[in-house]
Scaffold this motif. Structure first.
Motif, PDB file in Angstrom:
ATOM      1  N   GLY A   4       0.858  -1.126  -0.025  1.00 10.70           N
ATOM      2  CA  GLY A   4       0.092  -0.059   0.015  1.00 10.70           C
ATOM      3  C   GLY A   4       0.750   1.392   0.126  1.00 10.70           C
ATOM      4  O   GLY A   4       0.237   2.064  -0.606  1.00 10.70           O
ATOM      5  N   GLY A   5       1.950   1.159   0.793  1.00 10.32           N
ATOM      6  CA  GLY A   5       2.810   2.451   0.744  1.00 10.32           C
ATOM      7  C   GLY A   5       3.351   2.515  -0.517  1.00 10.32           C
ATOM      8  O   GLY A   5       3.513   3.735  -0.788  1.00 10.32           O
ATOM      9  N   GLN A   6       3.809   1.508  -1.379  1.00 10.86           N
ATOM     10  CA  GLN A   6       4.618   1.740  -2.544  1.00 10.86           C
ATOM     11  C   GLN A   6       3.414   2.439  -3.542  1.00 10.86           C
ATOM     12  O   GLN A   6       3.699   3.326  -4.298  1.00 10.86           O
ATOM     13  CB  GLN A   6       4.798   0.375  -3.238  1.00 10.86           C
ATOM     14  CG  GLN A   6       5.560   0.304  -4.409  1.00 10.86           C
ATOM     15  CD  GLN A   6       6.983   1.300  -4.560  1.00 10.86           C
ATOM     16  OE1 GLN A   6       7.565   1.226  -3.753  1.00 10.86           O
ATOM     17  NE2 GLN A   6       7.029   1.883  -5.837  1.00 10.86           N
ATOM     18  N   LEU A   7       2.454   1.789  -3.502  1.00 11.38           N
ATOM     19  CA  LEU A   7       1.354   2.406  -4.665  1.00 11.38           C
ATOM     20  C   LEU A   7       0.773   3.738  -4.216  1.00 11.38           C
ATOM     21  O   LEU A   7       0.768   4.662  -5.050  1.00 11.38           O
ATOM     22  CB  LEU A   7       0.025   1.306  -4.345  1.00 11.38           C
ATOM     23  CG  LEU A   7       0.318  -0.125  -5.159  1.00 11.38           C
ATOM     24  CD1 LEU A   7      -1.073  -1.036  -4.849  1.00 11.38           C
ATOM     25  CD2 LEU A   7       0.712  -0.103  -6.487  1.00 11.38           C
ATOM     26  N   ALA A   8       0.835   3.890  -2.814  1.00 14.33           N
ATOM     27  CA  ALA A   8       0.057   5.239  -2.682  1.00 14.33           C
ATOM     28  C   ALA A   8       1.275   6.348  -2.718  1.00 14.33           C
ATOM     29  O   ALA A   8       0.994   7.329  -3.250  1.00 14.33           O
ATOM     30  CB  ALA A   8      -0.144   5.339  -1.034  1.00 14.33           C
ATOM     31  N   ALA A   9       2.555   6.018  -2.596  1.00 15.28           N
ATOM     32  CA  ALA A   9       3.805   6.856  -2.738  1.00 15.28           C
ATOM     33  C   ALA A   9       3.909   7.446  -4.112  1.00 15.28           C
ATOM     34  O   ALA A   9       4.033   8.544  -4.615  1.00 15.28           O
ATOM     35  CB  ALA A   9       4.986   6.487  -1.924  1.00 15.28           C
ATOM     36  N   ALA A  10       3.907   6.153  -4.953  1.00 16.17           N
ATOM     37  CA  ALA A  10       3.753   6.413  -6.480  1.00 16.17           C
ATOM     38  C   ALA A  10       2.713   7.413  -7.062  1.00 16.17           C
ATOM     39  O   ALA A  10       3.015   8.262  -7.836  1.00 16.17           O
ATOM     40  CB  ALA A  10       4.121   5.095  -7.316  1.00 16.17           C
TER      41      ALA A  10
END
Length: 732
Positions: free
Chosen positions: A128-134
């Motif tokens: 979730g952090g990877q998708l949200a940050a990107a």
């Protein structure tokens, strides 16, 4: 005196065998354990390398391949409908050299997060952090690329790969599970990294990292779930110092980064960075400032404030007025806000932080500290308070002349300590009235922090450890006290066979026990016997918690002597009083033990047994056979890394001081055991505390002595010599 026992040997052998089996565990089994404990981290690391092999990016740069746009994420990919790149991009690295650090960082940081948070929560946070940050980075570029901001327009055309955004989000959330001050240290490090990267480098990856931390840090306490630890309401003195150090470090690293890797970041090009000569001068000034700020130095704080004021004034005078004029005329260039303004803002923030944290920087200069710490109460006051309040079995050692004293504000409590390597090593429990130990320890900690010293308490009992735990300290067992109750002591039964044999043999050989003042001729024999023992050692006689002949000759110390029919001293023991309050001595602690080589073999058993009987007749309730350093009687293997380090040190020192031979010898007297601990603030203090303890115990030892010790190691071990704490070595 035979110091080995079958029981000890069996335990040692069992432990060695267990470690051997663990070391010989097949790699497949070890991988299975890793898979069960960290399945998500292991799977992703394997997938990264599999993807690298399948796409040939392990040996050919991904960013140079025609297919790069089909698995790398970024605004161009989404505009062309390649939404899947948000899921495929994290498993690739832009260049072959990046694979190992990328996978290693993921394994280390995400593995730690999975260990702390659990697998399901880590998957949610990382993915979730990877998708949200990107997504946040791409949306930011969508909003800014047509605003005339050259940097945003350029970054909007670039693509990126890697799982670093999710990794930073995971470790940011996992930081909520750490206790202070590690939580703040980790978060400060993450912010320094992300701040320098986004301001002065400004790639798409840096933008993703920035948004990963912006999203994860505020939500970390909630996302960590039950594993989180409650944070203190107010930052401690150490945390204020850490924040000031982190800010100054960020500004220094930023200047170095701009000089080494000039780029065109969000706030303009970095041609404004300092020259190499100025960078060198800045480093020479900042490095001692950082060390001083870490220790709370008032002098370092003043220098840091002066540096910040100089930097802010220079920025304002050199570029502030022209830049403001341009902004007023709305003629600023396409680079957006000048990097000078960013520098000005960061230096201003650091200045405000230093001023807000001024109360944490009260440590005076070294010369001033020497004046403040010089003098103080003498041993006579310590003896008075010890007799009044009572203490532990080692509290009499606090009256020895090499100690300094901290007296609490109530005037009735004190801690004895020694200063070595910037550490204040308090010896044993606070000598304090009932219920006031916590107050004394709190004031001792504050004194150390305001003097630039690292506080710790060595050989503390469980009661003191309970108090230090309330202060947020940690502890580790470093010794084991052995107590013999005298009230119902009888040398009967099979367990006492060695002691009875020693008493009977001494009676037959005409060996007599004396526990009284001796004539000068006997004293000279005692000194000569001790000097002979010291001369045969590979290292000097140990101190700190181990007394010598000088301490044994104190009038309040009882000395037991074994003297044969010719008047020759065969062995000596010294006993330190244990005050139990109201001026009473309830017990005695064994300190010095010496035996004459080639003399009466069971002399130590005879001396200790005879002293127990004589002291009981005088009203003593117990005797302590003293703590055996670096010894634990636990059957289980140590779980923490610090325990394993202490076990290794004990094994290294065993051939010379026989720490591990002591329990086997003392077991002949059927003692009850009580652990003694080292209490310390956190693990970051342990290296310095270890150095300080080495200097405290071996104050006369130098590099030459340790070189001799290394040369003698093989001979000592090969010769089958066991040396007990007293140095009474005997062939097996």
């Amino acid at each position: 005196m035979t110091t080995a026992s079958p029981a000890a040997g069996t335990a040692s052998g069992a432990g060695t065998g267990g470690r051997g089996r663990a070391a010989g565990r097949p790699k497949r089994e070890r991988f299975a354990v890793l898979w069960r404990r960290l399945p998500f981290t292991t799977t992703v690391v394997l997938a990264i390398f599999v993807a690298g092999v399948a796409s040939r990016t392990l040996w050919q740069a991904a960013e140079h391949q025609p297919s790069f746009a089909y698995y790398a994420y970024g605004l161009p990919s989404l505009e062309h409908g390649r939404w899947w790149t948000l899921a495929t991009g994290p498993f690739f690295a832009p260049r072959p050299l990046f694979y190992l650090p990328m996978a290693g960082t993921f394994a280390l940081l995400t593995g730690f997060a999975e260990w702390q948070l659990g697998t399901r929560r880590t998957i949610l946070v990382t993915v979730g952090g990877q998708l949200a940050a990107a997504a946040a980075a791409i949306q930011f570029l969508v909003l800014c690329r047509h605003s005339g901001w050259t940097w945003a327009a350029h970054i909007a055309t670039t693509l990126d790969v890697g799982f670093s955004g999710g990794t930073l989000a995971a470790i940011a959330v996992a930081s909520a599970t750490l206790r202070a001050p590690w939580r703040l240290r980790l978060r400060a490090g993450l912010c320094v990294y992300a701040g320098v990267a986004i301001v002065y480098v400004g790639t798409l990856a840096d933008l993703v990292h920035f948004f990963a931390l912006v999203l994860a840090l505020p939500l970390g306490h909630r996302l960590a779930g039950k594993a989180r630890l409650t944070e203190p309401v107010r930052p401690s003195v150490r945390e204020w110092r850490l924040l000031a150090c982190a800010g100054l470090l960020l500004l220094t690293v930023a200047e170095v980064v701009m000089w080494l890797v000039p780029g065109d970041g969000p706030f303009g090009p970095s041609e404004v960075s300092l020259s190499a000569r100025e960078i060198l001068i800045m480093g020479v000034l900042v490095v001692p400032m950082l060390n001083g700020l870490r220790r709370g130095s008032r002098v370092a704080w003043r220098w840091a404030v002066g540096l910040c004021v100089f930097a802010v004034s220079q920025v304002l005078l050199v570029s502030g007025v022209p830049a403001v004029a341009k902004l007023v005329r709305t003629e600023y260039d396409s680079h957006g806000l000048s990097l000078f303004f960013v520098d000005n803002l960061l230096w201003t923030v650091e200045l405000v932080l230093l001023i807000a944290a001024s109360g944490a920087f009260r440590v005076p200069s070294r010369r001033r500290r020497r004046k403040l710490l010089r003098g103080g109460p003498e041993g006579s006051l310590a003896r008075l308070l010890l007799g009044r309040n009572g203490g532990s079995t080692i509290s009499w050692m606090t009256t020895w002349p090499q100690n300094a004293y901290f007296v609490a504000s109530d005037g009735a409590s004190y801690l004895a300590y020694q200063r070595h390597a910037g550490v204040a090593i308090a010896l044993g429990d606070p000598v304090a009235p009932c219920g006031s130990a916590a107050h004394a320890l709190t004031e001792f900690r504050e004194m150390c922090e305001n003097s630039g010293l690292v506080p710790c308490v060595f050989s503390a009992t469980a009661a003191t450890v309970g108090v230090t735990q309330e202060l947020g300290w940690q502890h580790v067992q470093v010794a084991e006290d052995t107590l013999v109750d005298l009230e119902n002591l009888q040398f009967r039964g099979k367990a006492w066979q060695d002691v009875r044999s020693a008493l009977n043999k001494a009676r037959k050989d005409g060996i007599e026990f004396h526990l009284a003042e001796q004539p000068p001729a006997i004293r000279e024999q005692v000194r000569a016997l001790s000097e002979e023992w010291i001369g045969d050692k590979g290292l000097p006689e140990m101190g700190f918690t181990l007394g010598g002949v000088a301490e044994a000759m104190d009038p309040t110390t009882r000395v037991g002597l074994a003297i044969d029919a010719t008047g020759t001293v065969c062995g000596i023991t010294s006993w330190l009083p244990v005050h139990t309050g109201s001026g009473t001595v309830g017990g005695w602690t064994l300190d010095v033990m010496r035996r004459r080589p080639g003399g009466f073999r069971p002399v130590m058993e005879f001396l200790i047994a005879s002293a127990c009987l004589a002291l009981r007749e005088e009203g003593a309730r117990f005797v302590s056979l003293s703590g055996a350093p670096l010894v634990r009687s636990r059957d289980t293997a140590p779980a923490r890394a610090v325990d394993r380090v202490l076990d290794a040190v004990g094994a290294l020192m065993e051939p010379y001081y026989g720490f591990r031979s002591l329990p086997a010898f003392k077991a002949k007297f059927q003692p009850r055991r009580e652990p003694l601990y080292l209490a310390y603030r956190d693990e970051a203090d342990l290296p310095r505390i270890g150095l300080a303890l080495g200097r405290a115990y071996l104050q006369g030892a130098g590099l030459k002595d340790f070189a001799k010790l290394a040369l003698r190691r093989q001979r000592v071990v090969g010769g089958g010599v066991v040396v007990d704490r007293s140095g009474a070595g005997t062939p097996r």
